[in-house]
Write a protein that holds these residues in place. Structure first.
Motif, PDB file in Angstrom:
ATOM      1  N   ASP A  39       0.829  -1.209   0.000  1.00 22.77           N
ATOM      2  CA  ASP A  39       0.000   0.000   0.000  1.00 22.77           C
ATOM      3  C   ASP A  39       0.863   1.259   0.000  1.00 22.77           C
ATOM      4  N   ALA A  40       1.942   1.233   0.797  1.00 18.80           N
ATOM      5  CA  ALA A  40       2.859   2.384   0.843  1.00 18.80           C
ATOM      6  C   ALA A  40       3.549   2.580  -0.507  1.00 18.80           C
ATOM      7  N   SER A  41       3.914   1.471  -1.151  1.00 19.94           N
ATOM      8  CA  SER A  41       4.565   1.545  -2.458  1.00 19.94           C
ATOM      9  C   SER A  41       3.640   2.174  -3.492  1.00 19.94           C
ATOM     10  N   LYS A  42       2.382   1.718  -3.524  1.00 21.75           N
ATOM     11  CA  LYS A  42       1.408   2.241  -4.493  1.00 21.75           C
ATOM     12  C   LYS A  42       1.129   3.721  -4.247  1.00 21.75           C
ATOM     13  N   LYS A  43       1.046   4.096  -2.981  1.00 23.08           N
ATOM     14  CA  LYS A  43       0.784   5.494  -2.649  1.00 23.08           C
ATOM     15  C   LYS A  43       1.936   6.386  -3.099  1.00 23.08           C
ATOM     16  N   SER A  66      15.502  -5.605 -10.855  1.00 24.55           N
ATOM     17  CA  SER A  66      15.061  -4.992 -12.115  1.00 24.55           C
ATOM     18  C   SER A  66      14.574  -3.571 -11.886  1.00 24.55           C
ATOM     19  N   VAL A  67      13.918  -3.337 -10.736  1.00 23.12           N
ATOM     20  CA  VAL A  67      13.439  -1.991 -10.413  1.00 23.12           C
ATOM     21  C   VAL A  67      14.613  -1.051 -10.210  1.00 23.12           C
ATOM     22  N   ARG A  68      15.604  -1.523  -9.486  1.00 21.08           N
ATOM     23  CA  ARG A  68      16.776  -0.684  -9.235  1.00 21.08           C
ATOM     24  C   ARG A  68      17.543  -0.406 -10.529  1.00 21.08           C
ATOM     25  N   ASN A  69      17.485  -1.329 -11.471  1.00 19.07           N
ATOM     26  CA  ASN A  69      18.104  -1.076 -12.770  1.00 19.07           C
ATOM     27  C   ASN A  69      17.385   0.057 -13.496  1.00 19.07           C
ATOM     28  N   GLU A  70      16.049   0.079 -13.399  1.00 22.48           N
ATOM     29  CA  GLU A  70      15.277   1.159 -14.017  1.00 22.48           C
ATOM     30  C   GLU A  70      15.622   2.505 -13.379  1.00 22.48           C
ATOM     31  N   ILE A  71      15.760   2.501 -12.067  1.00 21.44           N
ATOM     32  CA  ILE A  71      16.116   3.731 -11.362  1.00 21.44           C
ATOM     33  C   ILE A  71      17.518   4.185 -11.775  1.00 21.44           C
ATOM     34  N   SER A  72      18.416   3.229 -11.972  1.00 17.06           N
ATOM     35  CA  SER A  72      19.774   3.560 -12.424  1.00 17.06           C
ATOM     36  C   SER A  72      19.749   4.233 -13.793  1.00 17.06           C
ATOM     37  N   LYS A  96       7.342   7.703 -16.139  1.00 11.26           N
ATOM     38  CA  LYS A  96       5.930   7.479 -15.817  1.00 11.26           C
ATOM     39  C   LYS A  96       5.490   6.075 -16.247  1.00 11.26           C
ATOM     40  N   SER A  97       5.935   5.640 -17.412  1.00 13.56           N
ATOM     41  CA  SER A  97       5.591   4.296 -17.895  1.00 13.56           C
ATOM     42  C   SER A  97       6.161   3.229 -16.970  1.00 13.56           C
ATOM     43  N   THR A  98       7.401   3.438 -16.531  1.00 14.93           N
ATOM     44  CA  THR A  98       8.039   2.501 -15.612  1.00 14.93           C
ATOM     45  C   THR A  98       7.278   2.432 -14.291  1.00 14.93           C
ATOM     46  N   LEU A  99       6.891   3.599 -13.787  1.00 12.43           N
ATOM     47  CA  LEU A  99       6.161   3.640 -12.522  1.00 12.43           C
ATOM     48  C   LEU A  99       4.781   2.999 -12.645  1.00 12.43           C
ATOM     49  N   ALA A 100       4.121   3.200 -13.785  1.00 14.35           N
ATOM     50  CA  ALA A 100       2.812   2.572 -14.006  1.00 14.35           C
ATOM     51  C   ALA A 100       2.931   1.047 -14.004  1.00 14.35           C
ATOM     52  N   ALA A 101       4.024   0.529 -14.610  1.00 13.84           N
ATOM     53  CA  ALA A 101       4.261  -0.918 -14.615  1.00 13.84           C
ATOM     54  C   ALA A 101       4.534  -1.423 -13.200  1.00 13.84           C
ATOM     55  N   LEU A 102       5.284  -0.639 -12.426  1.00 16.05           N
ATOM     56  CA  LEU A 102       5.569  -1.012 -11.038  1.00 16.05           C
ATOM     57  C   LEU A 102       4.284  -1.071 -10.221  1.00 16.05           C
ATOM     58  N   ALA A 109       1.292  -1.684 -11.338  1.00 13.23           N
ATOM     59  CA  ALA A 109       0.545  -2.876 -11.763  1.00 13.23           C
ATOM     60  C   ALA A 109       1.068  -4.117 -11.044  1.00 13.23           C
ATOM     61  N   ASN A 110       2.401  -4.212 -10.901  1.00 10.34           N
ATOM     62  CA  ASN A 110       3.000  -5.343 -10.171  1.00 10.34           C
ATOM     63  C   ASN A 110       2.603  -5.317  -8.702  1.00 10.34           C
ATOM     64  N   GLU A 111       2.557  -4.112  -8.117  1.00  8.37           N
ATOM     65  CA  GLU A 111       2.154  -3.989  -6.714  1.00  8.37           C
ATOM     66  C   GLU A 111       0.697  -4.386  -6.546  1.00  8.37           C
ATOM     67  N   ASP A 112      -0.153  -4.077  -7.525  1.00  7.25           N
ATOM     68  CA  ASP A 112      -1.566  -4.478  -7.478  1.00  7.25           C
ATOM     69  C   ASP A 112      -1.684  -6.001  -7.486  1.00  7.25           C
ATOM     70  N   ILE A 113      -0.877  -6.638  -8.333  1.00  5.41           N
ATOM     71  CA  ILE A 113      -0.889  -8.106  -8.406  1.00  5.41           C
ATOM     72  C   ILE A 113      -0.451  -8.699  -7.072  1.00  5.41           C
ATOM     73  N   ARG A 114       0.608  -8.142  -6.483  1.00  3.48           N
ATOM     74  CA  ARG A 114       1.076  -8.613  -5.181  1.00  3.48           C
ATOM     75  C   ARG A 114       0.022  -8.420  -4.112  1.00  3.48           C
ATOM     76  N   SER A 115      -0.685  -7.288  -4.167  1.00  6.42           N
ATOM     77  CA  SER A 115      -1.717  -7.005  -3.171  1.00  6.42           C
ATOM     78  C   SER A 115      -2.850  -8.021  -3.260  1.00  6.42           C
ATOM     79  N   ILE A 116      -3.265  -8.377  -4.491  1.00  8.42           N
ATOM     80  CA  ILE A 116      -4.323  -9.370  -4.691  1.00  8.42           C
ATOM     81  C   ILE A 116      -3.864 -10.736  -4.197  1.00  8.42           C
TER      82      ILE A 116
END
Length: 215
Positions: A85-89, A149-155, A194-200, A202-209
């Motif tokens: 929830d904190a990640s999505k927020k 993979s997320v940290r690679n995107e941030i890099s 923004k595209s990267t964050l939107a994908a992230l 979506a992954n957080e939504d899947i984890r939440s479910i």
């Protein structure tokens, strides 16, 4: 699933206690038989009560162990849900900020199209502000994600910012062409981010479910 060292240790303790539970009375009976050639006391009644306690004790232990494991599972899922929830927020907050920065870029472009004179120091000032804002937002959600993979995107984001900084430092006397090129680079960076964050998200939504189903 492979058992942990602690679970193996607990298993051995339980197994040892069960062996002792049976072995101690049997040893006493064997000693009596060897010493007196007969059993003294009501051993039939003793064994009835003694063995009657065994399934009760085992059942109690299993119920206790099950409850402990369930509590751990519930606490873990609760922590994962709070983290998700904190990640999505934070993702939503960062996307909103990036959209605001894109509007700022559009405004600067409109100024150039209208032939408004933008002084070199104003160009540098805008660059510093937008640069600082992107880095600030990136540093906010950086500690939340541990996936490689997320940290690679941030890099990649960080590398692009450094590239823009290097080009700005090479400006001798900034002109409209330099400025427009910088704005285009920032726009591309923000749209990709923004595209990267939107994908992230979506992954957080899947984890939440998934966490909700497990609970």
């Amino acid at each position: 699933m492979k058992k942990t060292r602690s679970e193996k240790f607990q298993g051995w303790i339980f197994f040892t206690l069960m062996i002792l539970f049976i072995a101690i009375p049997v040893s006493i009976q064997i000693l009596q038989l060897c010493q007196f050639n007969k059993l003294k006391g009501d051993w039939l009644g003793f064994w009835g009560n003694y063995l009657g306690f065994l399934p009760t004790g085992v059942a109690g232990y299993l119920v206790y162990k099950f409850q402990i494991e369930r509590d751990k599972h519930i606490n873990l899922n609760g922590a994962l849900k709070a983290h998700t929830d904190a990640s999505k927020k934070q993702i939503d907050s960062t996307i909103k900020q990036f959209e605001y920065l894109l509007q700022s870029l559009d405004y600067q472009r409109s100024q150039l199209r209208e032939k408004v004179i933008i002084l070199p120091e104003e160009m540098v000032s805008f660059h510093l502000k937008i640069n600082e804002s992107i880095l600030h937002e990136t540093n906010l959600f950086l500690p939340i994600f541990t996936d490689k993979s997320v940290r690679n995107e941030i890099s990649i984001i960080m590398a692009e910012i450094m590239n823009i900084n290097r080009q700005v430092l090479e400006w001798k006397k900034p002109n409209s062409s330099d400025y427009e090129k910088m704005l285009a680079q920032y726009e591309k960076l923000l749209i990709n981010s923004k595209s990267t964050l939107a994908a992230l998200k979506a992954n957080e939504d899947i984890r939440s479910i998934a966490n909700s189903v497990q609970m």
